[in-house]
Every structure is written in structure tokens, then in C-alpha cells.
Design an enzyme around this catalytic site. Structure first.
Site, short mmCIF file in Angstrom:
data_model
loop_
_atom_site.label_atom_id
_atom_site.label_comp_id
_atom_site.label_asym_id
_atom_site.label_seq_id
_atom_site.Cartn_x
_atom_site.Cartn_y
_atom_site.Cartn_z
N HIS A 34 0.75 -1.10 0.24
CA HIS A 34 0.01 -0.10 0.08
C HIS A 34 0.82 1.33 -0.02
O HIS A 34 0.65 2.12 -0.63
CB HIS A 34 -0.79 -0.16 1.38
CG HIS A 34 -1.92 1.08 1.22
ND1 HIS A 34 -3.01 1.19 0.46
CD2 HIS A 34 -2.01 2.17 2.01
CE1 HIS A 34 -3.56 2.20 0.86
NE2 HIS A 34 -3.12 2.92 1.73
N TYR A 37 4.33 0.23 -3.02
CA TYR A 37 4.25 -0.09 -4.45
C TYR A 37 5.18 -1.06 -4.84
O TYR A 37 5.89 -0.87 -5.91
CB TYR A 37 4.14 1.19 -5.25
CG TYR A 37 2.98 2.22 -4.85
CD1 TYR A 37 2.08 2.08 -4.18
CD2 TYR A 37 2.83 3.42 -5.82
CE1 TYR A 37 0.85 2.86 -3.72
CE2 TYR A 37 1.98 4.26 -5.55
CZ TYR A 37 1.07 4.17 -4.75
OH TYR A 37 -0.12 4.83 -4.47
N HIS A 92 -9.96 3.59 -0.96
CA HIS A 92 -10.31 3.16 0.38
C HIS A 92 -11.07 2.23 0.23
O HIS A 92 -12.37 1.72 0.57
CB HIS A 92 -10.88 4.18 1.28
CG HIS A 92 -10.19 4.48 2.47
ND1 HIS A 92 -10.64 4.96 3.79
CD2 HIS A 92 -8.89 5.04 2.80
CE1 HIS A 92 -10.09 5.19 4.45
NE2 HIS A 92 -8.74 5.15 4.07
N HIS A 94 -10.50 -1.59 1.08
CA HIS A 94 -10.61 -2.81 2.28
C HIS A 94 -11.59 -2.00 3.38
O HIS A 94 -12.34 -2.72 3.69
CB HIS A 94 -9.34 -3.25 2.43
CG HIS A 94 -8.82 -4.15 1.59
ND1 HIS A 94 -7.48 -4.96 1.87
CD2 HIS A 94 -9.11 -4.58 0.50
CE1 HIS A 94 -7.38 -5.69 0.86
NE2 HIS A 94 -8.23 -5.64 0.03
N ASP A 114 -4.71 15.45 1.51
CA ASP A 114 -3.50 15.76 0.45
C ASP A 114 -3.64 17.05 -0.10
O ASP A 114 -2.75 17.54 -0.57
CB ASP A 114 -4.19 14.44 -0.36
CG ASP A 114 -3.56 12.95 0.13
OD1 ASP A 114 -2.77 12.87 1.07
OD2 ASP A 114 -4.12 12.10 -0.45
N SER A 311 -5.35 7.68 13.08
CA SER A 311 -6.51 8.60 13.47
C SER A 311 -6.55 9.82 12.33
O SER A 311 -5.56 10.41 12.03
CB SER A 311 -6.31 9.22 14.78
OG SER A 311 -6.36 8.26 15.72
N GLN A 312 -8.08 10.19 12.08
CA GLN A 312 -7.96 11.36 11.01
C GLN A 312 -8.08 12.81 11.54
O GLN A 312 -7.69 13.05 12.59
CB GLN A 312 -9.37 11.14 10.40
CG GLN A 312 -9.57 9.58 9.75
CD GLN A 312 -8.90 9.33 8.52
OE1 GLN A 312 -9.11 10.05 7.45
NE2 GLN A 312 -7.83 8.63 9.03
N ASP A 485 -4.52 8.75 -11.89
CA ASP A 485 -5.11 7.26 -11.98
C ASP A 485 -5.04 6.63 -10.45
O ASP A 485 -4.26 6.82 -9.93
CB ASP A 485 -4.36 6.30 -12.87
CG ASP A 485 -2.90 6.10 -12.70
OD1 ASP A 485 -2.51 5.83 -11.68
OD2 ASP A 485 -2.26 6.39 -13.70
N ASN A 523 -2.63 6.60 -7.51
CA ASN A 523 -2.47 5.54 -6.22
C ASN A 523 -2.64 4.11 -6.92
O ASN A 523 -2.98 3.96 -7.89
CB ASN A 523 -3.88 5.79 -5.20
CG ASN A 523 -3.90 4.80 -4.26
OD1 ASN A 523 -4.86 4.03 -4.54
ND2 ASN A 523 -3.53 5.16 -3.28
N SER A 525 -3.71 0.17 -5.57
CA SER A 525 -4.41 -0.58 -4.61
C SER A 525 -4.52 -2.24 -5.35
O SER A 525 -5.07 -2.37 -6.07
CB SER A 525 -5.76 -0.18 -4.61
OG SER A 525 -6.48 -1.06 -3.62
#
EC number: 6.3.5.3
Length: 714
Positions: A34, A37, A92, A94, A114, A311-312, A485, A523, A525
Site C-alpha cells: 500500500h 508500491y 479506500h 478494504h 492531501d 486517526s483522522q 489514476d 494511487n 491498490s
């Protein structure tokens, strides 16, 4: 969490000693797929990421692109306004399976932060969502929760969600995808980056207190979803607070206004450890951090928890010592926590806790030292042609009423897409348009992917996805400027999965290069596998373009013009909604070689006075395009050769309603075919002759077919 044995051996050899518990956890997360890469990095060099417009390309929290001044083309004039936009995208996936509301909500929060990291103010969001079959209760549960999470967070922070896409496909039943993009606005004198600049500058943490939510989120996102993921992995999902994020957005603006920030990075994957180590590593520096100084919302947190909690609503800033007190004052004004957690330093990345050193490693080795994976791949092959004999009426109803092609009004009506007073064209059209009055231009946005295309032909399908998004922009009169992308794939350790993923990357890169659209960030995934199997390779594209106005021709007919199809059909049905309904196989349609010239001609036609409506042809083919163009007050009367012509999904085409068909044909002369297929009418009916077979639907019946999502979820 557990650092793989081969990685532990590599790290201990580099350090010359055993690892502490905190160091092992840091490496396990920052060297995860994650964050690092490891499987995709060898493929990403295929993308071209530079142009005269690109200010900051891949590698930062978001890309930065200069907007051309109104009335100019930066590619030829070299004339920029001092206005920049930022563009970023993240997944986001999972977390949204385990907890659809919080997983999707915190995806929005993360991509917005970001944007803040680059010194930009968020002005628009798009979301591209992929779920299992709509007829399955669990898919609908995930779908409803994700949409609710996105709408709640975006609406609360006051950032409009202006576009995106929704697709349903059996391959996402055990692993949905939630890809969110954000457009931000900044300028040359406000922009910051995530590159630490000066030893002795302080590292200041601003935002919510640190808790235990999201622990190990980066490593969780780098594994296949287990059968018990919804219960066992819930602690790895972050919990968002949009009202705190809104205060953080406004505090960030104040900090920028007063020129208090040297560099910035948001706390996302791997939490404080990830943000702070990456910040100093980019500057070729180290750090000295006291974990005890971090403001916390839970008691008795240990060093590992403080380092890795995701934590956000938190930002890490590099601040000159003389400015620290003013940063505290601004944080306090916006009711945000503020901690001076350490400083930028020469040497290693060092963290202490309760007087003991718990981390002491080279920052660049931690942030960028993960080796890449050398994986086997099996090249994909396209199927042979085996088409069923269609019943045009039954096929039309199935394709137009498919949840993937059906109206998404139920989704976007939950989003506030007009907050901020910049939205010129909102969701439901080919592309959204956001007014950037600072530069006197409209910025058009399109985002999405078509999983059936890349399932049947990963390379050709990915090329088509890039072309489809660019066509969406051209249909609204915009020229493409840049793209990001989100490359979603299954377990790369399976050669067939990795082969399909690699082919999709190459296809996307090649078409963007053909279109002269730099891919400025993105990103990746992977490990999107579950007990139901891998997802189709899904390269979501978010593309922006510009035009000298804030409006565009509508996608619905007016009833006053002739109807033309511009662009070249591929003559095949591979990956189409029609074959998903009727069965059978076909190759993926070939794309015309002159896509840039076609898009330029289409953008020119879209902005002509005689053009009444423009709508692109893509998923569902002409059948869906025409159904979407019909209103209760205006209809269409057309003729097409056969079912292939009706359901062919070749992108790079559009239906144009015009009062001057000769002018449209002249503009496309020598560029691409133009076919006159009929006329718009004033009776609100879709009338079509398919070969010798007539089909006829009034607007009410079309609305009934296309309203399946809202009707089923009401």
C-alpha cells in the site's frame, strides 16, 4: 502485524542490529504494498508525467498543474495565469468493505487533506465506486453505506461532489472499490510541498487527538480480504470527524495566508510514522521526535500505537521556530489540538518515548528503501467472436435498465454538488465543470473506469477508459490538461492477475501519451481479492480539462435539431453491457488511430452556436446514449443498421444535436466519420429502427427502466 522474514533480514543487515518492536512495525507498514508500491513500481515508469503545465508531478501528496489563462493554450502560448490546481486520487477499498460508512467517509477526508498538504483549498470531489451484483443484498448494503459515508463527509466539510461513476459487476462482490479524487485551488505564492527544508525547523502536529483507530491500516490494505474481515479487521478502519476536518481546512488557509508553513504532509497511511518520516526523507534529512509530546485522545497509548494510528483530521507541518507560537494561536482559534513533536534534523529519523529511543533508522531507507517484487505474469488474450441472435426490444430494455447504465440520480442527489458556488455543470452529465474565476476558465472533470472492458481486454480496455474520460471532456467543449489514476488490481502474486494488471497499466499509459495528457499522480491498490476471487483490473482515471467558459451544451436533446454520430465505431461488442445480458463473446472494439484530432474537433463543435446538445457514446452504446438524451419534452427518431451498431461501446464518439449538420461534417472532414442517424423531435419519445425492427419508448417508460436504483432502494 508482522514484518516478513526476508524484509527483516534486509533491514537488520542495513542497520547492523536487531529491530525494536516499533521499528519492525514501522518497516512492516511503510514497506507494505500500500505504501511502497513494491509490485507496481516497476510498471509505473510507463507513464509520461511532464508537460509545460505540470508544476509538481508524481510523488507528493497531490499533483500541481498550472492553468492556462483564459483565451490561451499553454501548450502553444506558454502563458499561464498565476493560478494552480491540485489533483489527487486515492482508494479506500478494504476499509469500505469492513465498514462502508466510515471507510468511504475517511477516504474523502484523506484526499482532502492531501489537497491541503499542497497549500490548496479543496473545490471539488469525484467518486468512482464499484460493487458486486446489484441484485445481491450484501452489495446493496455496501453501496448504500458507501454513498452515505461520502455524502455525509463531503456535505459536512462543504466540498461539492460533482461527478464520478458507479459500476456493478460480480467480481466486486467480496471486495468493493471506493476511489475518490479531489480538485484543489492554489497559486504560485501559496503552494507548499511535502519536502522538509531546514534542520532546526519544528515539526508541529495540528488537528484531532491521536487515538487507536486505524492501527495497521497500511498493512491491512496490502492483504487479501479474509472471510471474517468485517469483524476481525474493524480496528484497522479509521473513524472520521468531518466537522474537525472543516476546521482544519480553514485553519490551513489561515496558516497559508500568514506564510507560516515551510512544508506539510497529512497523516494517512502509517499515521505519524509515515507522514513524518516521508516528509524528512524527501528533503534528504532526518528528525528527532518525542512521541510523548503528541496530543492524544486515549490514555496509556504506547509508542507503536502513537506512531502507527491512522486517526483522522491531522496534519504534520514544518514550521520555523519563530512561527510556532502563532501556529498554536491559530490552532486554538479553530479548536484544534496542537503539539510541537520535534524538529527536522541532520542524520537519522529518531523517535523517543518516555526517555528511551524506540526508533533510530535512516529516513530515506525507511521511506524509500523497500525492494521491488519481481513477479511472473501471464499475458491476457482476447476471446473469439460468438454473438447471440438479439431481440432488439428485450436487449434494449436489459441494457438501458442495467444498474451500471441506469440513472445514478439516487446517488448524486445525496451530495451537495453546488456548495461553493463554482459548479457550472454538475453530476449526471458527461463531465462536470467547475468555475475557476481566478483564471477565467472552467475546469472540466471526468472520472471512472469500465470493468467489463478491462476484464475482457486489459490493454485495449484501459486505452478505451482513458479515451472515454477525454471524450467526456471534449463533449463539454474542454481540452484535456492532466490526469491521475487509481490502479486497482487483485493479488499480484498470481501470474494471470498480474499479467492483466500490467497490461491495463500499459494500455492506460499508451493512450494518455497518445492524447498528450500527462499522468501527474495516482494511487495503486492491489490485493483486492476475497473468498469470491480477484476483482477485474480496474484503472480508474480522473482527468481534467479547461475551457473559456463555465457552461456547456446539455446532454439532453432540445427537439430542434438533426442528430449526428461523430467518430468511428469499432464494430465489436467485447466487454459490452449487451453481452453481459445476452451472453456470447466478442473481441474488444478497435479504437480509431486519430483520437487527438477527433477530440479537438468534438470540443470545437461542442462550443458552436448551432450545437444544441452533445452526449458521448460509451457504456451501453447508442442505446443508452439516446435513452439518456430523451426528456418528457423532447425525443429522438433514428435509424441504425443492426444490434452491433446499437450496442457498440467504442469510446471517442458522441451524438450531436445541431441546426447546422453541414458545418459539423465540414469540421470532421478528414478527421473521422460523421453519420446522420435522424432527428430530434418534440414528442418525448425514443423511436428507433434497428435494421428492420422498430422499437419505441416514451420518456416515462425510459425513466422507469433507468430508475431501477432509486426504486429498489426507496
Amino acid at each position: 502485524m508482522s514484518l516478513p522474514a526476508e524484509d527483516r533480514e534486509l533491514v537488520t543487515a542495513e542497520l547492523g542490529r536487531d529491530l525494536t518492536t516499533a521499528e519492525a512495525a514501522l518497516f512492516e507498514n511503510l514497506w507494505s504494498e500500500h505504501c511502497a508500491y513494491r509490485s507496481s513500481r516497476p510498471l509505473l515508469g510507463a507513464f509520461e508525467s511532464e508537460s509545460e503545465d505540470v508544476v509538481v508531478g508524481p510523488g507528493d501528496d497531490a499533483a500541481v498543474v498550472a492553468l492556462p489563462s483564459a483565451g490561451t493554450d499553454s501548450r502553444t502560448d506558454g502563458d499561464h495565469a498565476d493560478t494552480y490546481v491540485t489533483l489527487g486520487i486515492e482508494s479506500h477499498n478494504h476499509p469500505s468493505y469492513v465498514d462502508p460508512f466510515d471507510g468511504a467517509a475517511t477516504g474523502v477526508g484523506g484526499i482532502v487533506r492531501d489537497t491541503l498538504s499542497m497549500g490548496a483549498y479543496p473545490i471539488a470531489l469525484t467518486d468512482s465506486l464499484y460493487f458486486g451484483g446489484f441484485d445481491r443484498e450484501h452489495s446493496r448494503y455496501l453501496f448504500e453505506g458507501v454513498v452515505e459515508g461520502i455524502s455525509h463527509y463531503g456535505n459536512c466539510i462543504g466540498v461539492p461532489t460533482v461527478g464520478g461513476s458507479v459500476a456493478f459487476h460480480e467480481g466486486y462482490e467480496g471486495n468493493p472499490l471506493v476511489n475518490v479524487a479531489c480538485l484543489g485551488l492554489t497559486s504560485a505564492d501559496r503552494m507548499v510541498t511535502a519536502v522538509a527544508e531546514e534542520p532546526g525547523n519544528k515539526l508541529v502536529l495540528v488537528g484531532n487527538g491521536t487515538g487507536r483507530d486505524g492501527l495497521g491500516g497500511a498493512s491491512f490494505a496490502s492483504e487479501d480480504l479474509a472471510e471474517d474481515a468485517e469483524t476481525e479487521d474493524r480496528p484497522a478502519v479509521q473513524v472520521g470527524d468531518p466537522y474537525a476536518e472543516k476546521r482544519l481546512v480553514e485553519a490551513n488557509e489561515q496558516l497559508l495566508d500568514e506564510r507560516l508553513l515551510v512544508s506539510a504532509r497529512d497523516l494517512g497511511a502509517a499515521g505519524l510514522g509515515g507522514a513524518s518520516s516521508e516528509l524528512v526523507a524527501k528533503g534528504g534529512l532526518g528528525a528527532e521526535i518525542e512521541l510523548d509530546a503528541v496530543h492524544q485522545r486515549e490514555p496509556n497509548m504506547n509508542a507503536l500505537e502513537i506512531l502507527l494510528a491512522e486517526s483522522q483530521e491531522r496534519m504534520c507541518y514544518e514550521v520555523r521556530p519563530v512561527d510556532v507560537e502563532r501556529v498554536r494561536e491559530i490552532a486554538d482559534r479553530f479548536d484544534l489540538g496542537c503539539s510541537v513533536i520535534g524538529e527536522v534534523a541532520e542524520g537519522n529519523y529518531v523517535c523517543s518515548f518516555r526517555g528511551e529511543t524506540v526508533v533510530d533508522v535512516p529516513a530515506e531507507f525507511l521511506a524509500d528503501g523497500a525492494p521491488t517484487n519481481d513477479l511472473d505474469r501471464e499475458p491476457p488474450a482476447q476471446p473469439d467472436r460468438d454473438l447471440p441472435d438479439p431481440d432488439p426490444t428485450a436487449a434494449f430494455e436489459a441494457v438501458v435498465g442495467s444498474p451500471t447504465t441506469a440513472s445514478k440520480r439516487w446517488v448524486y442527489r445525496q451530495y451537495d454538488h453546488e456548495v461553493g458556488t463554482r459548479t457550472g455543470v454538475g453530476p449526471g452529465d458527461d463531465a462536470a465543470i467547475v468555475a475557476v474565476r481566478e483564471a477565467g476558465v472552467g475546469v472540466a472533470l471526468s472520472a471512472g473506469a469500465e470493468p467489463r472492458w478491462t476484464e475482457v481486454a486489459p490493454y485495449e480496455g484501459a486505452r478505451a477508459i482513458a479515451l472515454e474520460n477525454a471524450t467526456n471532456l471534449a463533449a463539454k467543449g474542454a481540452r484535456p490538461l492532466a490526469a491521475v489514476d487509481c490502479l486497482n488490481g487483485g493479488n499480484p502474486e498470481k501470474p494471470d492477475v498480474y499479467g492483466g494488471f500490467a497490461a491495463a497499466v500499459d494500455g492506460l499509459a499508451d493512450m494518455c501519451a497518445d492524447l498528450s495528457v500527462p499522468v501527474v499522480g495516482g494511487n495503486v491498490s492491489l490485493y483486492n481479492d476475497s473468498v469470491t476471487g480477484p476483482i477485474p483490473p480496474t484503472p480508474t482515471v480522473a482527468m481534467i480539462g479547461t475551457k473559456d467558459s463555465y457552461d456547456a451544451p446539455p446532454a439532453s436533446v432540445t427537439g430542434d435539431g438533426e442528430l449526428l454520430v461523430v467518430g468511428e465505431a469499432g464494430g465489436a461488442l467485447g466487454g459490452s453491457e449487451y453481452l453481459a445480458h445476452a451472453g456470447g463473446t466478442d473481441r474488444f472494439p478497435e479504437l480509431g488511430p486519430d483520437a487527438p484530432a477527433v477530440l479537438e474537433a468534438l470540443a470545437t463543435v461542442a462550443d458552436r452556436d448551432g450545437t444544441l446538445a452533445v452526449h458521448d457514446v460509451s457504456t451501453g452504446g447508442l442505446a443508452v446514449t439516446l435513452a439518456e438524451m430523451v426528456t418528457p419534452d423532447a425525443g429522438v427518431d433514428v435509424a441504425v443498421d443492426d444490434a452491433v451498431a446499437l450496442f457498440d461501446e467504442t469510446p471517442g464518439r458522441a451524438v450531436v444535436e445541431t441546426t447546422d449538420p453541414d458545418a459539423v461534417e465540414a469540421r470532421f472532414d478528414g478527421v473521422a466519420p460523421v453519420e446522420r442517424i435522424g432527428e430530434a423531435t418534440a414528442d418525448g419519445t425514443l423511436a428507433a429502427t434497428v435494421g428492420d425492427e422498430p422499437i419505441r419508448y416514451d420518456a416515462d417508460r425510459i425513466e422507469e427502466l433507468r430508475g431501477i436504483i432509486g426504486r429498489e432502494l426507496a
